[in-house]
Write a protein that holds these residues in place. Structure first.
Motif, PDB file in Angstrom:
ATOM      1  N   ASN A 160       0.809  -1.223   0.000  1.00  0.00           N
ATOM      2  CA  ASN A 160       0.000   0.000   0.000  1.00  0.00           C
ATOM      3  C   ASN A 160       0.848   1.282   0.000  1.00  0.00           C
ATOM      4  O   ASN A 160       2.056   1.244  -0.277  1.00  0.00           O
ATOM      5  CB  ASN A 160      -0.954  -0.039   1.200  1.00  0.00           C
ATOM      6  CG  ASN A 160      -0.199  -0.084   2.523  1.00  0.00           C
ATOM      7  OD1 ASN A 160       0.993   0.200   2.584  1.00  0.00           O
ATOM      8  ND2 ASN A 160      -0.889  -0.448   3.593  1.00  0.00           N
ATOM      9  N   ASN A 161       0.206   2.398   0.361  1.00  0.00           N
ATOM     10  CA  ASN A 161       0.875   3.703   0.399  1.00  0.00           C
ATOM     11  C   ASN A 161       2.123   3.713   1.296  1.00  0.00           C
ATOM     12  O   ASN A 161       3.139   4.327   0.966  1.00  0.00           O
ATOM     13  CB  ASN A 161      -0.116   4.808   0.827  1.00  0.00           C
ATOM     14  CG  ASN A 161      -1.052   4.387   1.951  1.00  0.00           C
ATOM     15  OD1 ASN A 161      -0.845   3.376   2.604  1.00  0.00           O
ATOM     16  ND2 ASN A 161      -2.098   5.170   2.177  1.00  0.00           N
ATOM     17  N   ASP A 222       1.277  -2.851   8.453  1.00  0.00           N
ATOM     18  CA  ASP A 222       0.210  -1.845   8.390  1.00  0.00           C
ATOM     19  C   ASP A 222      -1.102  -2.601   8.187  1.00  0.00           C
ATOM     20  O   ASP A 222      -1.094  -3.808   7.891  1.00  0.00           O
ATOM     21  CB  ASP A 222       0.496  -0.881   7.216  1.00  0.00           C
ATOM     22  CG  ASP A 222      -0.534   0.240   7.102  1.00  0.00           C
ATOM     23  OD1 ASP A 222      -1.255   0.510   8.087  1.00  0.00           O
ATOM     24  OD2 ASP A 222      -0.635   0.850   6.008  1.00  0.00           O
ATOM     25  N   SER A 226      -6.794  -0.553   3.695  1.00  0.00           N
ATOM     26  CA  SER A 226      -6.550   0.885   3.839  1.00  0.00           C
ATOM     27  C   SER A 226      -7.842   1.671   3.651  1.00  0.00           C
ATOM     28  O   SER A 226      -8.828   1.152   3.107  1.00  0.00           O
ATOM     29  CB  SER A 226      -5.519   1.336   2.798  1.00  0.00           C
ATOM     30  OG  SER A 226      -4.235   0.918   3.183  1.00  0.00           O
ATOM     31  N   MET A 227      -7.794   2.939   4.055  1.00  0.00           N
ATOM     32  CA  MET A 227      -8.976   3.803   3.905  1.00  0.00           C
ATOM     33  C   MET A 227      -9.384   3.879   2.437  1.00  0.00           C
ATOM     34  O   MET A 227      -8.534   4.094   1.566  1.00  0.00           O
ATOM     35  CB  MET A 227      -8.656   5.211   4.426  1.00  0.00           C
ATOM     36  CG  MET A 227      -8.536   5.259   5.928  1.00  0.00           C
ATOM     37  SD  MET A 227      -8.173   6.921   6.530  1.00  0.00           S
ATOM     38  CE  MET A 227      -6.397   7.000   6.303  1.00  0.00           C
ATOM     39  N   LEU A 263       0.069   2.685  12.592  1.00  0.00           N
ATOM     40  CA  LEU A 263      -1.213   2.855  13.282  1.00  0.00           C
ATOM     41  C   LEU A 263      -2.201   3.624  12.395  1.00  0.00           C
ATOM     42  O   LEU A 263      -1.746   4.413  11.574  1.00  0.00           O
ATOM     43  CB  LEU A 263      -1.047   3.541  14.638  1.00  0.00           C
ATOM     44  CG  LEU A 263      -0.166   2.821  15.665  1.00  0.00           C
ATOM     45  CD1 LEU A 263      -0.042   3.662  16.932  1.00  0.00           C
ATOM     46  CD2 LEU A 263      -0.723   1.433  16.001  1.00  0.00           C
TER      47      LEU A 263
HETATM   48  N1  NVA Z   1      -2.422   2.278   4.718  1.00  0.00           N
HETATM   49  C1  NVA Z   1      -3.224   2.999   5.689  1.00  0.00           C
HETATM   50  C2  NVA Z   1      -2.366   3.946   6.450  1.00  0.00           C
HETATM   51  C3  NVA Z   1      -3.084   4.748   7.510  1.00  0.00           C
HETATM   52  C4  NVA Z   1      -2.173   5.695   8.217  1.00  0.00           C
HETATM   53  C5  NVA Z   1      -4.360   3.709   4.986  1.00  0.00           C
HETATM   54  O1  NVA Z   1      -4.127   4.297   3.925  1.00  0.00           O
HETATM   55  O2  NVA Z   1      -5.481   3.683   5.491  1.00  0.00           O
END
Ligand code: NVA
Ligand code: CP
Length: 304
Positions: A160-161, A222, A226-227, A263
């Motif tokens: 992810n990010n 993580d 993700s959101m 987190l």
């Molecule tokens: N990968 C997660 C990181 C949250 C800080 C998201 O993008 O939700």
């Protein structure tokens, strides 16, 4: 042209070194109760299109501590939320403000904003990257006495990010980065290509978490979802089950390995509660360091 931090690739090796030094100084000074006026009389806007606890609060406190004022903007209260263009929003609000911190979805949105902004734009997370988080995390690793070009950093979980920004950082700082994801959930291929072409780190992608964790100095994870990906929750919960940081995986790492997580955590999914709260975890230091690194970033991009 203002200097923006929209991607981790906007930071050079010497920028990182300076950020680590300044974050350490800001941390010491905060504990000693010393105040600053580095950004006195500045007004900094924050537009958050996704939820946030740590990034929002740490940046707001950092802005206040540096003597500037902060305007938190919820896009649904702005004309942006009714379809006003990003370009117009950027042109207009950058004529009022000295800097803008943005959390949004597609990377294109922040790039478009930065293109039309006359003041620096800082990425507080997009679907593609989370550069301010990774700067704080790397500072945490350095603070733990580890040398970035000597460690094996293992990321276990979704491509992810967070991992995209680690890939960029690995290429800039010469980190030996191992990434274990399920097949089909590898990190962004363009980011990987850019890092492999431009950098000097080594980046290994595997589908076996044990391979990544073996002899690692840092074990990082993580959330699996993700959101913005909430619809995929059930599917991902099944696929990612073997990609959990737990005692068994931790045993494969070096005895003095540290465990990290940006987190919010979903305990029992990507990490067990025992490991999160255990002696190897530096997770709460990471979260605190977002404040000190936030100041170092604001100073670098808004003052210099
Ligand atoms: N990968 C997660 C990181 C949250 C800080 C998201 O993008 O939700
Ligand atoms: N780590 C992080 O960015 O947390 P928030 O989503 O709470 O800001």
């Amino acid at each position: 042209m203002p200097k923006h931090l929209v991607s981790i690739f906007d930071l050079s090796k010497s920028n990182f070194k300076k950020l680590f030094k300044r974050a350490a100084q800001f941390k010491k000074e905060k504990k000693a109760g010393k105040s600053h006026n580095a950004l006195k009389n500045q007004s900094i806007g924050m537009i958050f299109e996704k939820l946030s606890t740590r990034t929002r609060v740490s940046f707001e406190v950092a802005i206040n501590d540096l003597g500037a004022s902060c305007l938190y903007m919820n896009p649904s209260d702005m004309q942006l939320g009714r379809g006003e263009s990003i370009a117009d929003t950027a042109k207009i609000i950058s004529s009022y403000l000295d800097g803008v911190i943005i959390r949004t979805y597609e990377q294109d949105r922040i790039e478009e904003f930065a293109k039309h902004s006359t003041v620096p734009v800082i990425n507080a997370l997009t679907d593609l990257g989370h550069p301010t988080q990774i700067a704080a995390d790397l500072f945490t690793i350095v603070e733990q006495g580890k040398k970035l070009d000597k460690i094996k950093l293992a990321y276990v979980g979704d491509g992810n990010n967070i991992v995209n920004s680690f890939i960029g950082a690995a290429s800039i700082l010469g980190i030996n980065l191992w990434i274990a994801t399920p097949k089909g959930y590898e990190p962004d291929s363009n980011v990987l290509k850019k890092a492999r072409e431009s950098g000097n780190g080594s980046i290994e992608i595997v589908n076996d978490p044990k391979k990544a964790a073996e002899n690692a100095d840092v074990l990082y994870t993580d959330v699996w979802v993700s959101m913005g990906q909430e619809k995929e929750t059930r599917k991902k919960q099944k696929i990612f089950k073997p990609f959990q940081i737990n005692d068994n995986l931790l045993k494969l790492a070096n005895p003095d390995a540290i465990v990290m997580h940006c987190l919010p955590a979903h305990k029992g999914e990507e990490i067990t509660e025992e490991v999160l709260e255990g002696p190897h975890s530096v997770i709460y230091d990471q979260a605190e360091n977002k404040l000190h690194m936030g100041k170092a970033i604001l100073e670098m991009f808004l003052k210099e």
